[in-house]
Design a protein around this motif. Structure first.
Motif, mmCIF file in Angstrom:
data_model
loop_
_atom_site.group_PDB
_atom_site.id
_atom_site.type_symbol
_atom_site.label_atom_id
_atom_site.label_comp_id
_atom_site.label_asym_id
_atom_site.label_seq_id
_atom_site.Cartn_x
_atom_site.Cartn_y
_atom_site.Cartn_z
ATOM 1 N N LEU A 171 -7.800 0.477 4.775
ATOM 2 C CA LEU A 171 -7.767 1.477 3.714
ATOM 3 C C LEU A 171 -7.590 2.863 4.314
ATOM 4 C CD1 LEU A 171 -8.199 2.249 0.662
ATOM 5 C CD2 LEU A 171 -10.627 2.523 1.233
ATOM 6 N N VAL A 172 -6.652 3.628 3.737
ATOM 7 C CA VAL A 172 -6.420 5.014 4.153
ATOM 8 C C VAL A 172 -7.005 5.948 3.104
ATOM 9 C CG1 VAL A 172 -4.638 6.786 4.496
ATOM 10 C CG2 VAL A 172 -4.296 4.491 5.409
ATOM 11 N N TYR A 182 4.666 8.835 1.906
ATOM 12 C CA TYR A 182 5.746 7.959 2.358
ATOM 13 C C TYR A 182 5.329 7.109 3.551
ATOM 14 C CZ TYR A 182 9.545 8.989 -0.806
ATOM 15 O OH TYR A 182 10.331 9.052 -1.922
ATOM 16 N N GLU A 183 4.526 7.650 4.456
ATOM 17 C CA GLU A 183 4.039 6.859 5.592
ATOM 18 C C GLU A 183 3.170 5.703 5.110
ATOM 19 O OE1 GLU A 183 2.007 9.276 8.453
ATOM 20 O OE2 GLU A 183 3.794 10.438 8.946
ATOM 21 N N VAL A 184 2.264 6.001 4.174
ATOM 22 C CA VAL A 184 1.370 4.975 3.627
ATOM 23 C C VAL A 184 2.192 3.871 2.955
ATOM 24 C CG1 VAL A 184 -0.281 4.560 1.759
ATOM 25 C CG2 VAL A 184 -0.699 6.388 3.400
ATOM 26 N N CYS A 185 3.172 4.272 2.144
ATOM 27 C CA CYS A 185 4.017 3.287 1.451
ATOM 28 C C CYS A 185 4.848 2.475 2.433
ATOM 29 C CB CYS A 185 4.932 3.981 0.451
ATOM 30 S SG CYS A 185 4.063 4.635 -0.981
ATOM 31 N N ALA A 190 -3.204 -0.018 1.667
ATOM 32 C CA ALA A 190 -3.917 0.527 0.505
ATOM 33 C C ALA A 190 -4.402 1.939 0.828
ATOM 34 C CB ALA A 190 -5.091 -0.371 0.155
ATOM 35 N N ALA A 191 -4.417 2.815 -0.186
ATOM 36 C CA ALA A 191 -4.815 4.195 0.072
ATOM 37 C C ALA A 191 -5.453 4.861 -1.130
ATOM 38 C CB ALA A 191 -3.604 5.021 0.507
ATOM 39 N N ILE A 192 -6.362 5.775 -0.831
ATOM 40 C CA ILE A 192 -6.900 6.714 -1.815
ATOM 41 C C ILE A 192 -6.326 8.061 -1.390
ATOM 42 C CG2 ILE A 192 -8.959 7.867 -2.701
ATOM 43 C CD1 ILE A 192 -10.501 5.259 -1.958
ATOM 44 N N THR A 193 -5.480 8.660 -2.247
ATOM 45 C CA THR A 193 -4.841 9.916 -1.870
ATOM 46 C C THR A 193 -5.407 11.059 -2.706
ATOM 47 O OG1 THR A 193 -2.991 9.621 -3.415
ATOM 48 C CG2 THR A 193 -2.734 8.724 -1.184
ATOM 49 N N ILE A 194 -5.616 12.191 -2.057
ATOM 50 C CA ILE A 194 -6.294 13.326 -2.676
ATOM 51 C C ILE A 194 -5.346 14.517 -2.757
ATOM 52 C CG2 ILE A 194 -8.272 14.895 -2.475
ATOM 53 C CD1 ILE A 194 -9.513 12.581 -0.658
#
Length: 202
Positions: A171-172, A182-185, A190-194
Motif C-alpha cells: 500500500l502506498v 502515474y507511477e502508482v498506476c 493500491a494507494a491512498i492519495t492525498i
C-alpha cells in the motif's frame, strides 16, 4: 510570431494547464495531455499520457510476485510483511510526515507491518526539512512504539531505488501529484492519495 517554421508541441502533465502552457498554447500545433478534462482547444488536443521513468516501473511482463520477493530480499523486509510506502514528493509533505509519525504507535502494533517513509529532501530555497521534522516528531511517540520499531520503520530523506520499493509495497500513501499518480498506476499498487491544498484550479 511566425519567425520560425518549427513545429511546436506542448505537453501538459497536470490536470490544470500551467501558466507557461496557457501562454504558449496559441503558438502550438498540438498539445499533449495526461488527464481527461484538461481544458485545451479540441483542434490541438492529443491524449499522450504521462512519461514514467522505466527505473520506477515494475516490468509488466514479469512475475510480480517474484519481483516482490526479490525486492524484499534486497530491502531486508520479510516475505510475509505488510509493507506501507509513504512519501510526499522529493521535497516532502509536512502533513503526511507528521500524520504518519503520529500513527506509528497504531500501525506498528501489528508486528507484520513494515514502513518505508520518504520524508523529502531539503532543497535550496526550501525552508522545510522533512527528515529533521520527522526525527523531532518521533520524540513524542517513541515511548509508545514497540522495541523493534527502528527495524520496521525506515525513514529516509530521498529514495533512489523507487522501482524496488514499489515492487515490495502492498500500500502506498502519497501526495496526489501527477507524477506520483502515474507511477502508482504503472506499478499497479493500491494507494491512498492525498491532494495538495491551494493548487491551480483547486
Amino acid at each position: 510570431l511566425k519567425l520560425s517554421s518549427a513545429v511546436i508541441f506542448l505537453h501538459e502533465a497536470n490536470a490544470e494547464l500551467g501558466k507557461m502552457n496557457k501562454a504558449a498554447i496559441r503558438f502550438a500545433q498540438k498539445v499533449g495531455f495526461s488527464f481527461p478534462g484538461t481544458k485545451i482547444p479540441e483542434s490541438k488536443k492529443e491524449f499522450v499520457g504521462y512519461p514514467v521513468r522505466s527505473s520506477v516501473v515494475v516490468d509488466r511482463d514479469a512475475d510480480k510476485e517474484k519481483l516482490k520477493q526479490e525486492a524484499r530480499i534486497q530491502l531486508g523486509i520479510p516475505q510475509d510483511a505488510k509493507v506501507l510506502f509513504a512519501f510526499g514528493g522529493s521535497q516532502g509533505a509536512r502533513t503526511i510526515n507528521r500524520g504518519l509519525v503520529a500513527a506509528l504507535p497504531l500501525l506498528l502494533k501489528d508486528p507484520k507491518v513494515w514502513i518505508v517513509h520518504g520524508t523529502g529532501r531539503q532543497l535550496k530555497g526550501n525552508s522545510y526539512n522533512g527528515l529533521s521534522d520527522v526525527k523531532s516528531a518521533l520524540e513524542d511517540v517513541k515511548s509508545e512504539l514497540p522495541s523493534d520499531w527502528e527495524t520496521r520503520y525506515q525513514p529516509t530523506d530521498f529514495i533512489y531505488n523507487m522501482g524496488e520499493v514499489y515492487a515490495a509495497t502492498d500500500l502506498v500513501i502519497c501526495r496526489s501529484g501527477a507524477g506520483s499518480l502515474y507511477e502508482v498506476c504503472a506499478n499497479g499498487v493500491a494507494a491512498i492519495t492525498i491532494p495538495k491544498a491551494n493548487l491551480t484550479g483547486d
